[in-house]
Enzyme design. Structure first.
Site, mmCIF file in Angstrom:
data_model
loop_
_atom_site.group_PDB
_atom_site.id
_atom_site.type_symbol
_atom_site.label_atom_id
_atom_site.label_comp_id
_atom_site.label_asym_id
_atom_site.label_seq_id
_atom_site.Cartn_x
_atom_site.Cartn_y
_atom_site.Cartn_z
ATOM 1 N N ARG A 1 56.304 31.571 48.020
ATOM 2 C CA ARG A 1 57.007 32.522 47.249
ATOM 3 C C ARG A 1 58.700 32.351 47.631
ATOM 4 O O ARG A 1 59.555 32.410 46.832
ATOM 5 C CB ARG A 1 56.491 33.807 47.425
ATOM 6 C CG ARG A 1 55.263 34.193 46.553
ATOM 7 C CD ARG A 1 54.601 35.334 47.205
ATOM 8 N NE ARG A 1 55.398 36.832 46.923
ATOM 9 C CZ ARG A 1 55.190 38.040 47.580
ATOM 10 N NH1 ARG A 1 54.167 38.020 48.119
ATOM 11 N NH2 ARG A 1 56.049 38.541 47.300
ATOM 12 N N CYS B 1 60.920 41.265 53.010
ATOM 13 C CA CYS B 1 59.694 40.684 52.411
ATOM 14 C C CYS B 1 59.531 41.048 51.092
ATOM 15 O O CYS B 1 60.675 41.040 50.245
ATOM 16 C CB CYS B 1 58.391 41.188 53.297
ATOM 17 S SG CYS B 1 58.135 42.873 53.157
#
Length: 282
Positions: free
Chosen positions: A179, A238
């Site tokens: 990601r 995150c």
């Protein structure tokens, strides 16, 4: 030397029932997991525990997932859960170490010093054959909780931008590498793929092993392997602020300094036209 951030299952078992002990189930799962923490809580939890829902005990006005709650709503929620001033708290979750770190961070941001994470979480508790309770939580009498927010725990979008521009702090992203590199799309719709220019990547899966944080020496090795200098301040980030809290915990355990957790994380950065996303390695 035992960590001041953790409590063992044996220690917790010996203290269950203490009037000044608050046991908090913080279980939360990504939507794709198909699991609901509140439902699983009713199926089995540590005796006397209450459920802290990070999606509802949150600043929902921001339009971002589970943002740090404002003082008054947090005080009300804590009081209704029977959690208040003068108590000590042990937080756990169903995955061993996941959303428990987020609630640990939330309470510390609000001035709570006596908050620990259950080492190994619910999986270790169950594996050891310790007792479980079923059904809804049965909170004790409401207690008064005084919120004392320490802004240094939270990094704003502007502070993250400044850190990236000036190098005043390292911005470290706990999302999985694919990601971060923009190889796979974000699980939340409408978000760009990739990462903040100048940020570093230390996936949380590299610092957690069998539902527990790796030992300090192993953590130091992981930080070094991912280009993070523990001698310099670190802002953690995150997808939505959950695994960033695990990373903040790891920084502390490894002897580093957390300059703040970027509460908006990629849910905010990746949704804004004025925030650049880059792909490929850092």
């Amino acid at each position: 030397m035992p960590s001041h951030n953790f409590r063992t299952t044996a220690d917790l078992a010996a203290e269950l029932g203490d009037a000044d002990l608050g046991v908090i189930d913080a279980s939360w799962h990504l939507p794709a997991a198909g699991r609901i923490g509140a439902s699983e809580f009713q199926e089995g939890h540590i005796p006397g525990a209450v459920f802290f829902d990070i999606d509802t005990i949150a600043d929902i006005e921001r339009g971002l997932p589970h943002m740090l709650p404002k003082p008054e709503p947090l005080a009300k929620a804590m009081s209704e859960l029977g959690l208040g001033d003068g108590m000590r708290f042990v937080v756990y979750d169903a995955l061993g170490l996941y959303a428990a770190a987020r609630v640990w961070w939330t309470l510390r941001a609000y001035g709570v010093e006596e908050v620990r994470i259950l080492e190994g979480g619910l999986p270790k508790w169950i594996k050891e054959g310790r007792p479980l309770e079923t059904g809804a939580a049965r909170p004790r009498q409401p207690r008064s909780f005084t919120p004392r927010l320490d802004e240094s725990f939270v990094a704003s979008l502007d502070e993250v931008r400044e850190a990236l521009a000036t190098g005043s702090a390292q911005v470290v992203d706990a999302r999985p590498a694919d990601r971060f590199h923009g190889v796979t799309p974000e699980p939340r719709e409408g978000l760009k793929s990739g990462h903040m220019p100048g940020s570093l990547n230390l996936p949380f899966v590299d610092i957690v092993e069998h539902g527990r944080l790796k030992p300090p020496d192993a953590l130091k090795a992981e930080f070094a392997a991912h280009g993070v200098d523990l001698r310099k301040p670190i802002i953690t980030s995150c997808g939505s602020g959950v695994t960033a809290a695990i990373l903040a915990l790891a920084v502390e355990e490894a002897g580093g300094k957390v300059e703040g957790l970027y509460d908006g994380s990629w849910a905010e950065w990746g949704s804004r036209d004025d925030c650049q996303a880059v792909t490929g390695p850092a």
